[in-house]
Design an enzyme around this catalytic site. Structure first.
Site, PDB file in Angstrom:
ATOM      1  N   LYS A  31       0.836  -1.224   0.000  1.00 37.84           N
ATOM      2  CA  LYS A  31       0.000   0.000   0.000  1.00 37.84           C
ATOM      3  C   LYS A  31       0.857   1.255   0.000  1.00 37.84           C
ATOM      4  O   LYS A  31       0.810   2.065   0.932  1.00 37.84           O
ATOM      5  CB  LYS A  31      -0.949   0.029   1.198  1.00 37.84           C
ATOM      6  N   GLY A  64       6.014  10.679  -5.318  1.00 35.38           N
ATOM      7  CA  GLY A  64       6.651   9.790  -6.289  1.00 35.38           C
ATOM      8  C   GLY A  64       8.083   9.455  -5.951  1.00 35.38           C
ATOM      9  O   GLY A  64       8.512   8.292  -6.022  1.00 35.38           O
ATOM     10  N   THR A  81       9.646   9.255  -3.184  1.00 36.83           N
ATOM     11  CA  THR A  81       9.785   8.324  -2.051  1.00 36.83           C
ATOM     12  C   THR A  81       9.321   6.921  -2.432  1.00 36.83           C
ATOM     13  O   THR A  81      10.007   5.937  -2.128  1.00 36.83           O
ATOM     14  CB  THR A  81       8.982   8.853  -0.833  1.00 36.83           C
TER      15      THR A  81
HETATM   16  P1  5BU Z   1      -8.100 -11.274   7.015  1.00 38.03           P
HETATM   17  O1  5BU Z   1      -7.353 -12.091   8.007  1.00 38.03           O
HETATM   18  O2  5BU Z   1      -8.801 -12.117   5.926  1.00 38.03           O
HETATM   19  O3  5BU Z   1      -9.042 -10.268   7.641  1.00 38.03           O
HETATM   20  O4  5BU Z   1      -6.957 -10.450   6.273  1.00 38.03           O
HETATM   21  C1  5BU Z   1      -7.240  -9.503   5.282  1.00 38.03           C
HETATM   22  C2  5BU Z   1      -5.968  -9.069   4.616  1.00 38.03           C
HETATM   23  O5  5BU Z   1      -6.288  -8.169   3.545  1.00 38.03           O
HETATM   24  C3  5BU Z   1      -4.992  -8.341   5.504  1.00 38.03           C
HETATM   25  O6  5BU Z   1      -3.682  -8.634   5.055  1.00 38.03           O
HETATM   26  C4  5BU Z   1      -5.306  -6.876   5.275  1.00 38.03           C
HETATM   27  O7  5BU Z   1      -4.152  -6.079   5.441  1.00 38.03           O
HETATM   28  C5  5BU Z   1      -5.743  -6.872   3.827  1.00 38.03           C
HETATM   29  N1  5BU Z   1      -6.750  -5.853   3.464  1.00 38.03           N
HETATM   30  C6  5BU Z   1      -8.005  -5.776   4.042  1.00 38.03           C
HETATM   31  O8  5BU Z   1      -8.333  -6.562   4.917  1.00 38.03           O
HETATM   32  N2  5BU Z   1      -8.904  -4.820   3.635  1.00 38.03           N
HETATM   33  C7  5BU Z   1      -8.619  -3.945   2.667  1.00 38.03           C
HETATM   34  O9  5BU Z   1      -9.447  -3.104   2.302  1.00 38.03           O
HETATM   35  C8  5BU Z   1      -7.325  -4.049   2.055  1.00 38.03           C
HETATM   36  C9  5BU Z   1      -6.431  -5.003   2.461  1.00 38.03           C
HETATM   37 BR1  5BU Z   1      -6.888  -2.915   0.712  1.00 38.03          BR
END
Ligand code: 5BU
Length: 276
Positions: free
Chosen positions: A95, A100, A102
């Site tokens: 994420k 840019g 950085t």
């Molecule tokens: P979970 O254990 O199924 O809840 O993990 C969800 C993963 O997806 C976790 O690594 C979050 O950082 C990632 N995630 C999320 O849950 N929701 C989002 O909107 C996004 C990423 Br973008």
């Protein structure tokens, strides 16, 4: 839902201009899986064991490489070897969200050297268009020893309660995806976004963005920190091409059995969708 959602992965692979998306669809069809496992474990040993055991059932492994307590080259070499052994892609859920200059350093350099091993990365477009341009530049300029294909998913929506990734933010995500479509493979979102009118251009016939939907769990509705879940069937029904499941799989008593269950449910939902 976008018109492409009704097509099979094979049909979409045959027409897709982006080689990484083509490969992703081919993997899904060959292994009959549209599951991404979010392997949010904290040691290299756990990560590699999970990747090896779940490898036959997944199309993509999603990592948060910075939550490992013992990250080293062994981690990424192990992941790359398992990706080749089991034919899956690696998605680092970093994420990126910065100027840019950085994000180029975060993507290509540093201790993690993400560009060298992650086929797929994601970013927020909160900083504006420059972040997409910067990551695309880095991917285009680099000479990767490990596979040449790289792609970006724009974080267009989030699953957490009260998410602010809505409205204009989501619309701009679609704008930038259309503008940088050679590098942007699609979105992390809770639904298909193909119908969104964009300031840049409207959806064209060739447009085929891939939708990854996270927050998928068969036995829970959410967690105590605001995560909100839906089932594989509901996610695919709303336009997900790939579901992302974390704790539902890796924290199950038997992660392999759980992966098979998510694989079966998500694949059947996909078949139902393409069979109309
Ligand atoms: P979970 O254990 O199924 O809840 O993990 C969800 C993963 O997806 C976790 O690594 C979050 O950082 C990632 N995630 C999320 O849950 N929701 C989002 O909107 C996004 C990423 Br973008």
């Amino acid at each position: 839902m976008s018109s492409k959602s009704q097509l099979t992965y094979t049909a979409r692979a045959s027409k897709h201009p982006n080689p990484l998306v083509k490969k992703l669809f081919e993997i899904a069809e060959a292994k009959k899986t549209n599951v991404t496992v979010s392997a949010d474990v904290s040691t290299t040993k756990e990560l590699l064991e999970l990747a090896d055991r779940l490898g036959p059932h997944i199309a993509v492994i999603k990592t948060h490489i910075d939550i490992l307590s013992d990250f080293s080259e062994e981690t990424t070499n192990g992941l790359k070897a398992l990706a080749a052994k089991h034919n899956f892609l690696i998605f680092e859920d970093r994420k990126f969200i910065d100027i840019g200059n950085t994000v180029q350093k975060q993507y290509h350099g540093g201790v993690l050297r993400i560009s060298e091993w992650a086929h797929i990365i994601n970013c927020s477009v909160l900083p504006g268009e420059g972040i997409v341009e910067a990551l695309a530049q880095t991917a285009a300029a680099a000479d990767f020893p490990y596979g040449s294909e790289r792609g970006l998913l724009i974080l267009a929506e989030m699953t957490s309660k009260g998410s602010l990734a809505t409205g204009q933010y989501t619309t701009s995500s679609v704008d930038y995806a259309r503008k940088y479509k050679n590098f942007v493979m699609g979105f992390v979102s809770t639904r298909s976004l193909g119908e969104i009118e964009s300031a840049v251009s409207s959806a064209s016939d060739e447009e085929d963005f891939v939708v990854f939907t996270t927050g998928v769990n068969l036995s829970s509705k959410g967690d105590k920190l605001g995560q909100q879940y839906q089932t594989p069937e509901s996610a695919i029904g709303r336009g997900a091409d790939f579901i992302i499941a974390g704790r539902g799989i890796y924290a199950a008593a038997d992660p392999v059995e759980a992966a098979k269950r998510y694989q079966k449910e998500a694949w059947e939902a996909y078949l139902a969708r393409v069979q109309g």
